[in-house]
Structures are given as structure tokens and as C-alpha cells.
Write a protein that holds these residues in place. Structure first.
Motif: not given
Length: 186
Positions: A173-177, A30-34, A16-19, A6-10
Motif C-alpha cells: 500500500t503506497m500513499q502520497t501526501f 524522481p529523487q527519493t530520500t528515506q 515494512s513501513n517506510t516513509l 509504503t507498507v508491505m504486508k506478508l
């Protein structure tokens, strides 16, 4: 399980850019782990009252933006993650058309008044390829564009979603892979 970036542009700048690693629990949720490191903490505004006031203002703006981003994602999901009854409503009330890009199903006023959802399907496979939403949040326009791809086993998944809120000059922008099929434990 899969990974989600997930990339956040302002104002055009990456803020921010998180995986994350996403898996599904026994309840199907869903269970999310950073996986990426959290963003570094910014230095405080300095000693004194003025520094504390500035810090509080910045913190409030960050909280407001986080709440807005959460609302954007929730709004996006209300169009992209549809329950069976919503899919039936879409099929019954939407208008079908076809062009070089595929078969489109368009519906207006689907989640809220004035919105529009257009789904594009591959004419040969009838699989979803794209979803485009135009709607509003906090009196500002919002556009959601989702692109779908197929896994080797035939499952269609949302590969990329771009959410734009021009009034706030914000883009997510969210990408899944890296999908991995897991066997549930018994």
C-alpha cells in the motif's frame, strides 16, 4: 515534492513501513530520500555451520522477495504511468461505459495478454478517479487499485495504490501526501 508511505504486508503481517520524501531533479526524474528509520537488523542464526546456512537461506528469501516487490512496482507503473502514445492506444482501443460511479474506460490485453485495465473518470470534471488492473506476474494473479485526488491548484495525483499478489500473500500500500510545489532553480 511530496511524501510517500509504503507498507508491505506478508501473510497479513506488516513487514515494512517506510516513509520517503520524493522530489524531482533537473532531469525530471524522481529523487527519493528515506525519512523513516531503516528496519532493525535481525540477530544472526548463531554460531556454527547450521546458523550460517540458515542465515544464507533467509537472506536469499529476502532478496527474492525484494526482487518480486520491485517487479510488482514496475508492472504497476506500466499501467499507471502512461506515456502519450500509450494513452492514445488506450483511448482508441478501450471501451467506454457509464454508471453511478462515473465514466469507465476498459481495455484488455493492454500490457500483456489476459490483463485488464479499467479507468474511472468523474463525469463532470473528466478527471481520473480510479484505476483497477488485473494482470499476472510469475504465473500468479496481481490486482492494482489506484485512487486519485485533486490538489488545491487542480492537479490530479495518485493518492493511494494497493498492489495485491495473492499467490505470494503479499500486499503493498503506497500513499502520497503533503505535496509542495517547488520552483526549479535557474
Amino acid at each position: 515534492t511530496f511524501k510517500q508511505s509504503t507498507v508491505m504486508k506478508l501473510k497479513g503481517e506488516v513487514k515494512s513501513n517506510t516513509l520517503n520524501q520524493v522530489s524531482f531533479g533537473p532531469d525530471g526524474k524522481p529523487q527519493t530520500t528515506q525519512l523513516s528509520a531503516p528496519p532493525p537488523q535481525q540477530e544472526s542464526g548463531g554460531p556454527g555451520r547450521r546458523g550460517r546456512v540458515k542465515e544464507r537461506i533467509v537472506e536469499n528469501k529476502k532478496e527474492d522477495m525484494q526482487e518480486f516487490v520491485q517487479a510488482l512496482v514496475k508492472l504497476s507503473n506500466s499501467y499507471l504511468v502512461l506515456a502519450k502514445d500509450k494513452m492514445q492506444t488506450l483511448a482508441q482501443t478501450g471501451q467506454f461505459s457509464q454508471d453511478a460511479n462515473g465514466i469507465q474506460l476498459a481495455v484488455h490485453d493492454f500490457v500483456q495478454p489476459g490483463d485488464k485495465l479499467v479507468l474511472t473518470f468523474d463525469p463532470a470534471t473528466k478527471r481520473e478517479r480510479k484505476a483497477v488492473v488485473t494482470t499476472t506476474l510469475d504465473d500468479g494473479p496481481v490486482t492494482v487499485t489506484a485512487v486519485y485526488q485533486d490538489l488545491a491548484d487542480g492537479l490530479t495525483y495518485n493518492a493511494q495504490t494497493v498492489i495485491s499478489a495473492p499467490k505470494k500473500d503479499l500486499e503493498l500500500t503506497m500513499q502520497t501526501f503533503e505535496y509542495v510545489k517547488t520552483t526549479p532553480a535557474h
